[in-house]
Design an enzyme around this catalytic site. Structure first.
Site, short mmCIF file in Angstrom:
data_model
loop_
_atom_site.label_atom_id
_atom_site.label_comp_id
_atom_site.label_asym_id
_atom_site.label_seq_id
_atom_site.Cartn_x
_atom_site.Cartn_y
_atom_site.Cartn_z
N GLY A 177 76.51 -6.02 -22.54
CA GLY A 177 75.32 -6.55 -21.85
C GLY A 177 74.66 -5.59 -20.89
N THR A 178 75.00 -4.29 -20.94
CA THR A 178 74.40 -3.35 -19.98
C THR A 178 72.87 -3.26 -20.16
OG1 THR A 178 75.02 -1.57 -21.48
CG2 THR A 178 76.41 -1.89 -19.55
N THR B 210 81.29 -2.71 -21.02
CA THR B 210 79.84 -2.43 -20.93
C THR B 210 79.04 -3.44 -21.76
OG1 THR B 210 80.05 -0.87 -22.75
CG2 THR B 210 80.13 0.06 -20.52
N1 LIG Z 1 79.55 4.25 -19.23
C1 LIG Z 1 78.48 4.12 -18.46
N2 LIG Z 1 78.48 4.58 -17.19
C2 LIG Z 1 77.39 4.44 -16.40
N3 LIG Z 1 76.24 3.86 -16.79
C3 LIG Z 1 76.17 3.38 -18.05
C4 LIG Z 1 77.27 3.48 -18.95
N4 LIG Z 1 76.92 2.90 -20.13
C5 LIG Z 1 75.66 2.46 -19.96
N5 LIG Z 1 75.20 2.76 -18.72
C6 LIG Z 1 73.88 2.40 -18.17
O1 LIG Z 1 73.58 1.09 -18.62
C7 LIG Z 1 72.21 0.98 -19.01
C8 LIG Z 1 72.16 0.56 -20.48
O2 LIG Z 1 72.42 1.67 -21.28
P1 LIG Z 1 72.81 1.71 -22.81
O3 LIG Z 1 74.27 1.42 -22.94
O4 LIG Z 1 72.33 3.01 -23.35
O5 LIG Z 1 71.96 0.51 -23.40
P2 LIG Z 1 72.32 -0.69 -24.43
O6 LIG Z 1 73.25 -1.62 -23.71
O7 LIG Z 1 70.98 -1.28 -24.70
O8 LIG Z 1 72.95 -0.06 -25.63
C9 LIG Z 1 71.59 2.34 -18.73
O9 LIG Z 1 70.94 2.33 -17.47
C10 LIG Z 1 72.77 3.30 -18.71
O10 LIG Z 1 72.54 4.37 -17.85
C1 LIG Z 2 72.12 -12.73 -27.30
C2 LIG Z 2 72.29 -11.26 -27.17
N1 LIG Z 2 71.23 -10.51 -26.83
C3 LIG Z 2 71.37 -9.16 -26.71
C4 LIG Z 2 72.59 -8.57 -26.93
C5 LIG Z 2 72.74 -7.06 -26.84
O1 LIG Z 2 73.00 -6.78 -25.55
P1 LIG Z 2 73.18 -5.31 -24.95
O2 LIG Z 2 72.78 -5.38 -23.54
O3 LIG Z 2 72.50 -4.31 -25.80
O4 LIG Z 2 74.72 -5.15 -24.97
P2 LIG Z 2 75.78 -5.13 -26.15
O5 LIG Z 2 75.94 -6.47 -26.74
O6 LIG Z 2 75.26 -4.14 -27.12
O7 LIG Z 2 77.00 -4.73 -25.42
C6 LIG Z 2 73.68 -9.38 -27.27
N2 LIG Z 2 74.89 -8.86 -27.48
N3 LIG Z 2 73.50 -10.73 -27.39
#
Ligand SMILES: Nc1ncnc2c1ncn2[C@@H]1O[C@H](COP(=O)(O)OP(=O)(O)O)[C@@H](O)[C@H]1O
Ligand SMILES: Cc1ncc(COP(=O)(O)OP(=O)(O)O)c(N)n1
Length: 267
Positions: A209-210, A207
């Site tokens: 970069g989600t 996950t």
């Molecule tokens: N395990 C997962 N299964 C399905 N969707 C996910 C999962 N993890 C994150 N998402 C989706 O990815 C997007 C980013 O969510 P989140 O992980 O909370 O943000 P961030 O990457 O900023 O920490 C959201 O739309 C969330 O619903």
């Molecule tokens: C250069 C850079 N920008 C943002 C992030 C954070 O990305 P995110 O989508 O929140 O995912 P995670 O890194 O938390 O998995 C990053 N890592 N690098």
């Protein structure tokens, strides 16, 4: 042929899963011409962030001006901004160009724990950038920092979304990836409608970069003229496909699959 343009103001992820790289791949997949202003270079892969090298303010402003004085943009997103000084400069340039469709992903900490925003920068985020924002997309820990609330329930998320609107955001998505729920619930609020966007929680390590990908998908959709609600709904489908069809590269938390959404449409 009309070209829809989207700009990302964010950090570079050498591993290609998050940051500028994830944003540009997503823009391309969703039909927007991608442009970038890089705020910091990170040495990063699926095992974590190994180094952070901020770009100086002059370099960031010059990149934004290069776009503002020539190409313009139909929508933009901000990601890793790193410091209060950068947030102030970026906000000033957005105001200067009168840009609309501003998506703010208030990136604070990478999933591996690396700090991507200094603590002192939160004030600038609240005072300078959030008032310009069309939609802000915090995850739960980011929403807690911005609102100074503990968020444990869906009601807390609704309350936090209202706080963020009071700070000046026109719409809010509080992402549910970090919650313990069986399903992933992203809460969308635009001042009138409050909607729970529910999807199955996918069991995966990959996950990375989600959040970047989700906010970039909203930006691309706004650039091509979609309404805010439709942009958010498409982004949810885009990230769901990208997580589900994992590509499994790297030894740690791998990137999502930016091809997946369009590949499904081809079947
Ligand atoms: N395990 C997962 N299964 C399905 N969707 C996910 C999962 N993890 C994150 N998402 C989706 O990815 C997007 C980013 O969510 P989140 O992980 O909370 O943000 P961030 O990457 O900023 O920490 C959201 O739309 C969330 O619903
Ligand atoms: C250069 C850079 N920008 C943002 C992030 C954070 O990305 P995110 O989508 O929140 O995912 P995670 O890194 O938390 O998995 C990053 N890592 N690098």
């Amino acid at each position: 042929m009309t070209i829809s343009k989207a700009l990302t103001i964010a950090g570079s992820d050498s591993g290609g899963g998050a940051g500028i790289q994830a944003d540009l791949k997503t823009f391309q997949e969703l039909g927007a011409y991608g442009m970038s202003a890089i705020t910091a270079v990170t040495a990063q892969n699926t095992l974590g962030v190994h180094g952070v090298y901020p770009v100086n303010i002059e370099g960031i402003v010059q990149q934004i001006d290069a776009i503002g004085d020539d190409l313009g943009t139909d929508a933009l997103k901000t990601g890793m901004l790193f410091s209060g000084e950068v947030i102030e400069a970026v906000s000033e340039r957005i105001h200067h160009y009168g840009w609309d469709n501003i998506v703010v992903d208030p990136v604070m900490i990478a999933k591996g724990g690396a700090k991507l925003l200094q603590d002192e920068a939160v004030r600038a985020l609240k005072e300078k950038l959030i008032p310009l924002t069309s939609v802000i997309t915090p995850n739960i820990p980011e929403a807690e920092v911005l609102t100074e609330m503990k968020i444990t329930s869906l009601n807390d998320r609704k309350e936090a979304a209202k706080h963020l609107m009071d700070m000046g955001a026109k719409a809010v998505v509080i992402k549910g990836g970090h919650a313990d729920d069986k399903e992933v619930i992203d809460l969308f609020f635009d001042g009138t409608t409050c909607e729970e966007l529910v999807s199955p929680r996918i069991e995966t390590l990959h996950t990375h970069g989600t959040g970047c990908t989700f906010s970039a998908a909203i930006t691309a959709q706004l650039a091509i003229g979609m309404t805010m609600r439709d942009a958010v709904l498409t982004a949810k489908e885009f990230i769901r496909a990208a997580i589900e069809d994992e590509i499994g590269i790297g030894a740690g938390h791998g990137p999502t699959n930016h091809w997946a959404y369009n590949k499904r449409g081809e079947k």
